[in-house]
Design a protein around this motif. Sequence first.
Motif, PDB file in Angstrom:
ATOM      1  N   GLU A   1       1.056  -1.323  -0.089  1.00  0.00           N
ATOM      2  CA  GLU A   1      -0.473   0.308   0.068  1.00  0.00           C
ATOM      3  C   GLU A   1       1.379   1.612   0.153  1.00  0.00           C
ATOM      4  OE1 GLU A   1      -3.935   2.119   2.350  1.00  0.00           O
ATOM      5  OE2 GLU A   1      -2.509   0.083   2.882  1.00  0.00           O
ATOM      6  N   ARG A   2       1.974   1.451   0.970  1.00  0.00           N
ATOM      7  CA  ARG A   2       2.949   2.557   0.781  1.00  0.00           C
ATOM      8  C   ARG A   2       3.412   2.606  -0.365  1.00  0.00           C
ATOM      9  NH1 ARG A   2       8.479   2.238   4.509  1.00  0.00           N
ATOM     10  NH2 ARG A   2       8.999   4.899   4.202  1.00  0.00           N
TER      11      ARG A   2
ATOM     12  N   ARG B   1       0.200   4.079  -2.767  1.00  0.00           N
ATOM     13  CA  ARG B   1      -0.196   5.442  -2.785  1.00  0.00           C
ATOM     14  C   ARG B   1       1.455   7.195  -3.364  1.00  0.00           C
ATOM     15  NH1 ARG B   1      -4.254   6.455   0.234  1.00  0.00           N
ATOM     16  NH2 ARG B   1      -4.759   4.357   1.155  1.00  0.00           N
ATOM     17  N   PHE B   2       2.402   5.854  -2.607  1.00  0.00           N
ATOM     18  CA  PHE B   2       3.257   7.118  -3.114  1.00  0.00           C
ATOM     19  C   PHE B   2       3.884   6.957  -5.079  1.00  0.00           C
ATOM     20  CE2 PHE B   2       7.664   7.662  -5.557  1.00  0.00           C
ATOM     21  CZ  PHE B   2       8.466   7.788  -4.638  1.00  0.00           C
TER      22      PHE B   2
ATOM     23  N   TYR C   1      -4.703  -0.985  -3.677  1.00  0.00           N
ATOM     24  CA  TYR C   1      -3.817  -0.441  -2.697  1.00  0.00           C
ATOM     25  C   TYR C   1      -3.710  -1.511  -1.727  1.00  0.00           C
ATOM     26  CZ  TYR C   1      -5.097   4.319  -3.436  1.00  0.00           C
ATOM     27  OH  TYR C   1      -4.634   5.682  -4.111  1.00  0.00           O
TER      28      TYR C   1
END
Length: 424
Positions: A206-207, A210-211, A224
């Motif tokens: 997910e990180r 989102r980035f 995600y």
Amino acid sequence: MTGYVRKLAVKAREAAVQLATLDGAARAALLESMADAVDAGRSDILVANAQDMERARGNGTSGAMLDRLQLGEARIDGIVQAIREVAALPDPVGEVTRTSTLDNGLQVDRVRIPLGLIAMIYEARPNVTADAAALCLRAGNAVLLRGGSEARESNIAIARCLHRALEEHGLPREAVALLEDTAREHVLELLQLSDLIDLAIPRGGERLIRFVAENARVPVIKHYKGVCHLYVDRAADPALALKLAIDGKLSRPGVCNALETMLVHADIAPGWLPGALAELQARGAEIRGDERTRGLFPQATEATPEDYDTEYLAPILTVKVVDSFEDAVAHIRRHTSDHTEVIATEDEEAARCFVQSVRSSAVMVNASSRFNDGGALGLGAEIGISTTRLHSYGPMGLEALTIERYVVRGTGQARHGDVSSKVT
């Protein structure tokens, strides 16, 4: 290395133009050569992967990440087979999806064409290097690959095999362009190339997603996380429901289509839930439950509110007893990640309502969540699972890597009447 990514993207964009001119048979033959090259290069790939695995263990990488990173003979067999399966799929490019003839004689067709240059940003899984290349090339696209640093050596080894096949067919190696330098600033540069890249597909945690979504100036397909639910209805077949729970949670816990939450109707819970959870626990699952679940199965630990929004990527299952079908759907709609939802029921009306009530990219009726996968659904290897409602939703196969445009054929029709007398 200012401009490193742009220079590579320019070459990949030029390669995309060349790929778009190939017919389907030529692209299929190219993929067969790629499969042969990966098969022949497996020893080099395994050596490279061993280096990645050693470095990952030294860095304290988690079990789920290690599982995704590791290659063996069987997984390389799978990569080779996936490329061949994509090669054998019907060619989507040039497909006429709709045609009509207007009153004025114009023939209007909707025709599939390649997207162009696709950027793939991914973590850990080196098989994505081959899967993404195969799918993009089969659909007439070039691909710009940026794998994670943890899989750098594996990705380079696989890409070299693919490049050999491209060169054998007289095609530029930049048709499968790999960013061997995995520095973070290169990702930012890539995401700004709106004049070169037609679509970015991030695949990973997910990180990462989102980035990419927060920094991109190019279109992005997002996924995600996979918080997948199994609802065991009051009319569920007990043995079938247990089978779906075991397969969905434990067959491979570290993947996005694994179950994370099981909702059980209060009418079936007393007679079914204790035995089902005992079986899951005996097979290695950690059970976290609400108060009613713990009353029926005291071995469960208390589920926190955060547990219902968590993608564990581990053999952990959150369980909740619900009073009604409506309560189950409300819970799913509140906590869904739009990935996969499952209902176990013998009630056809309940199944119909479930399909209509949840909005996720795949809905399974009496079938495991693990089927939400491009290969399992007949698409060949998938490039990812979209939980973004754009031109593609769910597993992305060949058709998702094309777009439809209008092709209009006429015999000299002018929209504003006869203008021939005004032409000199």
